[in-house]
Design a protein around this motif. Sequence first.
Motif, PDB file in Angstrom:
ATOM      1  N   LYS A 193       0.818  -1.217   0.000  1.00 56.42           N
ATOM      2  CA  LYS A 193       0.000   0.000   0.000  1.00 56.42           C
ATOM      3  C   LYS A 193       0.857   1.276   0.000  1.00 56.42           C
ATOM      4  O   LYS A 193       2.068   1.219   0.236  1.00 56.42           O
ATOM      5  CB  LYS A 193      -0.934  -0.042   1.215  1.00 56.42           C
ATOM      6  CG  LYS A 193      -1.937  -1.210   1.155  1.00 56.42           C
ATOM      7  CD  LYS A 193      -2.973  -1.113   2.265  1.00 56.42           C
ATOM      8  CE  LYS A 193      -3.969  -2.258   2.193  1.00 56.42           C
ATOM      9  NZ  LYS A 193      -5.052  -2.111   3.206  1.00 56.42           N
ATOM     10  N   TYR A 247     -12.395  -2.363  -4.082  1.00 56.74           N
ATOM     11  CA  TYR A 247     -12.929  -2.531  -2.728  1.00 56.74           C
ATOM     12  C   TYR A 247     -14.461  -2.467  -2.690  1.00 56.74           C
ATOM     13  O   TYR A 247     -15.038  -2.163  -1.632  1.00 56.74           O
ATOM     14  CB  TYR A 247     -12.337  -1.472  -1.800  1.00 56.74           C
ATOM     15  CG  TYR A 247     -10.913  -1.764  -1.341  1.00 56.74           C
ATOM     16  CD1 TYR A 247     -10.626  -2.896  -0.578  1.00 56.74           C
ATOM     17  CD2 TYR A 247      -9.861  -0.910  -1.653  1.00 56.74           C
ATOM     18  CE1 TYR A 247      -9.341  -3.167  -0.134  1.00 56.74           C
ATOM     19  CE2 TYR A 247      -8.570  -1.174  -1.208  1.00 56.74           C
ATOM     20  CZ  TYR A 247      -8.316  -2.303  -0.451  1.00 56.74           C
ATOM     21  OH  TYR A 247      -7.040  -2.567  -0.009  1.00 56.74           O
ATOM     22  N   ILE A 295      -4.877   0.631  11.456  1.00 56.70           N
ATOM     23  CA  ILE A 295      -5.736  -0.263  10.670  1.00 56.70           C
ATOM     24  C   ILE A 295      -6.036   0.355   9.305  1.00 56.70           C
ATOM     25  O   ILE A 295      -6.267  -0.359   8.331  1.00 56.70           O
ATOM     26  CB  ILE A 295      -7.025  -0.626  11.434  1.00 56.70           C
ATOM     27  CG1 ILE A 295      -7.768  -1.779  10.733  1.00 56.70           C
ATOM     28  CG2 ILE A 295      -7.939   0.591  11.598  1.00 56.70           C
ATOM     29  CD1 ILE A 295      -8.914  -2.363  11.530  1.00 56.70           C
TER      30      ILE A 295
END
Length: 142
Positions: free
Chosen positions: A10, A50, A110
Motif C-alpha cells: 500500500k 474494494y 488499521i
Amino acid sequence: AIERTFSIIKPDAVAKNHIGAIYNRFESAGLKIIASKMVHLSKEQAEGFYAEHSARPFFGALVSFMTSGPVMVQVLEGENAVLANREIMGATNPAEAARGTLRADYAASIDENAVHGSDAVESAAREIAYFFSAEEVCPRTR
Ligand code: CMP
C-alpha cells in the motif's frame, strides 16, 4: 496445493521504501512473485477493487488512502499461498498483529496497514484478474 494469491504493497509502505523488505519476506517464505507492477490507482479503480466494502463507514477513507500514492501489486504463487501470505501479513489491525509479521513491523494503523492480501482462493482469482492480463502472469517452472 499450489495456489496463487494477490498482494498489494500500500501507499504507506511504498512511501517508506519498504518494497524490497516486503518482497524479501515473500521470497524467504517460499512464495514466488509471478507478476508485479507499480500503479497509482484512480478513484474508480480503488472503488471497484474494494466494492465489497462500499457500505462500510471506512470506505471513503480507504479509497482516499489507496489513491494517495503509488502501490505495488503482485501475484504470489506457492504451497498454500493464500494462507501463507495472510500469516506473513499478520492481523488487519497492526495493534493485533503477531510479532514478526509485516503489519506489526511496517503498519501504523488499521487504515494505513502496509499490505493487502486475498482472503480466499476465489477472491484471489478475481483480484488477480482485476489488475493483470493473462500474459502479465508468468508461472515459474523453476
Ligand atoms: P484490506 O485487506 O486492504 O481490506 C480493506 C481495508 O480496509 C483493510 O485492509 C483495512 O486497511 C481497512 N480498514 C479500515 N477499518 C477497517 C475495519 N474496521 N475493518 C476492516 N478493515 C478496515
